[in-house]
Design an enzyme around this catalytic site. Structure first.
Site, mmCIF file in Angstrom:
data_model
loop_
_atom_site.group_PDB
_atom_site.id
_atom_site.type_symbol
_atom_site.label_atom_id
_atom_site.label_comp_id
_atom_site.label_asym_id
_atom_site.label_seq_id
_atom_site.Cartn_x
_atom_site.Cartn_y
_atom_site.Cartn_z
ATOM 1 N N PHE A 152 9.953 -11.531 -6.827
ATOM 2 C CA PHE A 152 10.268 -11.110 -5.457
ATOM 3 C C PHE A 152 9.090 -10.375 -4.855
ATOM 4 C CE2 PHE A 152 14.887 -11.721 -5.080
ATOM 5 C CZ PHE A 152 15.247 -11.912 -6.404
ATOM 6 N N ASP A 153 8.817 -10.679 -3.610
ATOM 7 C CA ASP A 153 7.911 -9.879 -2.812
ATOM 8 C C ASP A 153 8.684 -8.609 -2.439
ATOM 9 O OD1 ASP A 153 5.774 -9.392 -0.813
ATOM 10 O OD2 ASP A 153 7.408 -9.775 0.595
ATOM 11 N N LYS A 154 7.984 -7.507 -2.152
ATOM 12 C CA LYS A 154 8.731 -6.303 -1.806
ATOM 13 C C LYS A 154 8.964 -6.156 -0.301
ATOM 14 C CE LYS A 154 6.993 -2.122 -1.378
ATOM 15 N NZ LYS A 154 7.476 -1.510 -0.138
#
Ligand code: ADP
Ligand code: MG
Length: 635
Positions: A335-337
């Site tokens: 996941f990207d933040k």
């Protein structure tokens, strides 16, 4: 595509196109008529009349149910192509010739019924996509000066004002310019709760205006609306073949000629082994009938399309069966933040000043530059400083994963991460987090550090549940962020990630994805800002924020129409279930055909039973199984 490469199922497809012009009612009538003829023939046989007399109704039944198959069989013959129509025609007439007219007629009739079932399933799949298209209303009410006119959505131009009354479906994408209402966006985003719409809010074609009067300025032509693009994508997705589909096609391609040769050999061998001529031909014909692969060739497209359309309804666009296939055995989800795990809404926590700078000066410089960036941090700063005057910046550059830079009144300002300022050789006055814990944005004028802005981002609802659910299933979860270590560590701990990596540039995210890919299938979830390369590098890229970003919708493998991470576990389950059903269908089909083939070789099965079980029965079974994916029945 060359004639040779054309797979067996596409031949079925061709037949279907020709037959399509005729309505189902007429087709049922033909089936019923043939059945009655067949029954008449059987009565004649049983009543001990001259068996030759029975040939008349049997032949009539064969010709009636062979209405499409027989002409196709001859066409196949002329094209020197071993299609199923040809096989069935040979088998039916062959049976007639060896004195088994009842069997000949039954074979044709059962094949007819099997084809009808397939058609019905294909029709159902088409109408599934149709339900998406129908979301666009046939006409909209638009303003032409002060008068209201009813127009086709295709005739409305960008900038025109559209009027939508309570209960009406919105016909085009646009922005509310007058009125307020709640809108059911479920058709586009899959979210069941109505959304409030006021002045300035974006609305989408296909959604339903519930209770207020709205005037909407049209922002996109009908063919460019989010809805049109969804329909387009689902249509395209349907055409892309998965590797299981290609496997079945290759299999059918070799299977049919092998079985035809086998039928010939079986006939000859039986003759040599002392079986009567009639008996030998009969065995050969039985094996021939078993060689029709249509039943299981249809099962995969039906399963895949059911799954694709099912998830589109749920607000999750999957761009092709191959993607479902890959997602079915995922090992790692990354996941990207910023903008993904967090909503992209930041609260302004603190501003630290250096070098006699004022808070106004810093925020003004920051917002003047950030006003030109699409990054969530930029947008948050713009929101937080609403009403503040903005300067025009020259020579603006956005540095991916780092920040922004530009000239205001001749001075160069740099706004962004510690890394960016280091690269610009700006000496930073505060050390890491002396200004506060959070996402830190440094502001520099020329090469002087003016001040520091600390922002706190807000975790997206459902992030925690999604990560927990993925881990429960044994999927490894990884957070990849360009933000600083402290923020990353805190969030990773809070959400329960297996691993996190902070301070990453877009290309470093790609390298990490490649590293993770060694463990197995990797899914990357991102918002398309600074993580598009990582989305592309992963086996499957899932994008959020697609409703507002055209590029993300086009490039992602999977698009979440609503920014809801909790859709992801459900999507993975659907993919798993689809592949399980596909595998079951292929396994059952091959096993059954093999079993019937052995019985035919041993002379233990009749011609009509071979087709009743091997084609009609199997078609029913595989389609029925596939449709479990939508939990709706075709019939
Ligand atoms: P993430 O990987 O968490 O989505 P990004 O790669 O988008 O984060 O950004 C990484 C870091 O780069 C941010 O935390 C921020 O420090 C900095 N940054 C990137 N773009 C901007 C911008 N427009 N303004 C300020 N800082 C930025
Ligand atoms: Mg991001």
């Amino acid at each position: 595509m060359s004639e040779e490469n054309r797979a067996a199922c596409e031949v079925c497809e061709e037949e279907r196109v020709r037959r399509e012009a005729v309505g189902f009612r007429q087709k049922y009538a033909i089936g019923l008529f043939s059945t009655v003829l067949l029954a008449v023939g059987l009565i004649i046989v049983l009543s001990g009349e001259n068996p030759l007399l029975s040939y008349v109704p049997f032949m009539a039944a064969l010709l009636a149910s062979g209405r499409w198959t027989i002409p196709d069989g001859f066409r196949d013959l002329l094209k020197k192509h071993l299609g199923t129509s040809f096989l069935m025609t040979v088998a039916a007439f062959g049976a007639m010739l060896i004195g088994e007219p009842a069997e000949g007629a039954t074979v044709m009739l059962l094949f007819y019924i099997a084809e009808l079932l397939e058609e019905k399933a294909a029709d159902r799949v088409k109408s599934e996509i149709g339900t998406l298209v129908e979301l666009e209303p046939p006409s909209v009410v638009a303003k032409d000066g002060d008068v209201e006119v009813r127009l086709s959505p295709d005739d409305v131009y960008v900038g025109q004002i559209m009027v939508v009354r309570p209960g009406e479906r919105i016909g085009l994408d646009g922005i509310v310019v007058r009125g307020a209402s709640t809108v059911n966006q479920a058709p586009i985003t899959g979210e069941s709760n109505p959304v409030e719409k006021n002045n300035g809010d974006q609305v989408y074609a296909g959604t339903v205006n519930l209770d207020g009067y709205l005037e909407i300025e049209v922002t996109k032509l009908s063919r460019d609306s989010v809805l049109s693009r969804i329909v387009q994508l689902v249509n395209d997705a349907q055409k892309k073949k998965s590797s299981s589909e290609r496997f079945v096609e290759r299999f059918s391609h070799t299977y049919t000629p092998v079985m035809v040769a086998g039928s010939l050999l079986l006939g000859i061998a039986s003759l040599i082994l002392g079986v009567s001529l009639q008996g030998s031909v009969y065995r050969g014909l039985t094996l021939l009938v078993i060689s029709c692969p249509c039943a299981f060739a249809i099962s995969i497209p039906v399963s895949m399309v059911s799954a694709l359309v099912g998830s589109a309804r749920d607000g999750v666009l999957v761009k092709g069966a191959a993607i479902l296939e890959k997602m079915s055995d995922v090992r790692v989800v990354a996941f990207d933040k910023t903008g993904t795990l967090t909503s992209g809404d930041f609260a302004l926590e603190n501003v630290c000043l250096h070098d006699d700078a004022t808070e106004e000066e810093i925020l003004e410089a920051a917002v003047s530059l950030e006003g030109m960036s699409e990054h969530p941090i930029a947008q948050a700063l713009v929101r937080a400083t609403e009403g503040m005057p903005r300067e025009t910046a020259d020579e603006f550059v956005s540095i991916p994963g780092r920040g922004v830079k530009g000239k205001i009144n001749g001075d160069t300002y740099t706004v962004g991460s510690r890394r960016l300022l280091d690269e610009q050789s700006v000496e930073l006055v505060d050390n890491e987090h002396s200004c506060g814990v959070g996402t830190v944005v440094y502001v520099a004028k020329n090469s002087k550090h003016l001040g520091t802005i600390v922002l706190a981002d807000i975790t997206r609802k459902g992030s925690k549940e999604t990560i927990a659910e993925l881990r429960r299933r044994g999927v490894m979860t990884v957070m990849l962020t360009g933000d600083n270590e402290v923020v990353a560590q805190k969030l990773a701990k809070e959400l329960g990630f297996d691993e996190y990596h902070a301070g990453l540039l877009p290309e470093q995210k790609v390298r990490l994805i490649e590293e993770l890919a060694k463990k197995g299938t990797v899914i990357m979830v991102g918002d398309g800002v600074n993580d598009a390369p990582a989305l592309a590098a992963a086996h499957v890229g899932i994008a959020l924020g697609v409703i507002s970003s055209d590029a993300a919708l086009e490039t992602a493998d999977v698009a979440l129409m609503k920014d809801d991470l909790t859709k992801i576990p459900g999507l993975l389950s659907r993919a798993k279930k689809t592949m399980r059903i596909v595998r079951q269908n292929v396994a059952v089909s091959i096993t059954l055909k093999l079993f019937l083939g052995v019985l035919a070789v041993l002379g233990l099965i009749s011609l009509w039973l071979a087709i009743a079980v091997g084609d009609m029965g199997l078609t029913l079974a595989v389609i029925g199984n596939a449709l479990r994916l939508t939990r709706k029945s075709v019939f």
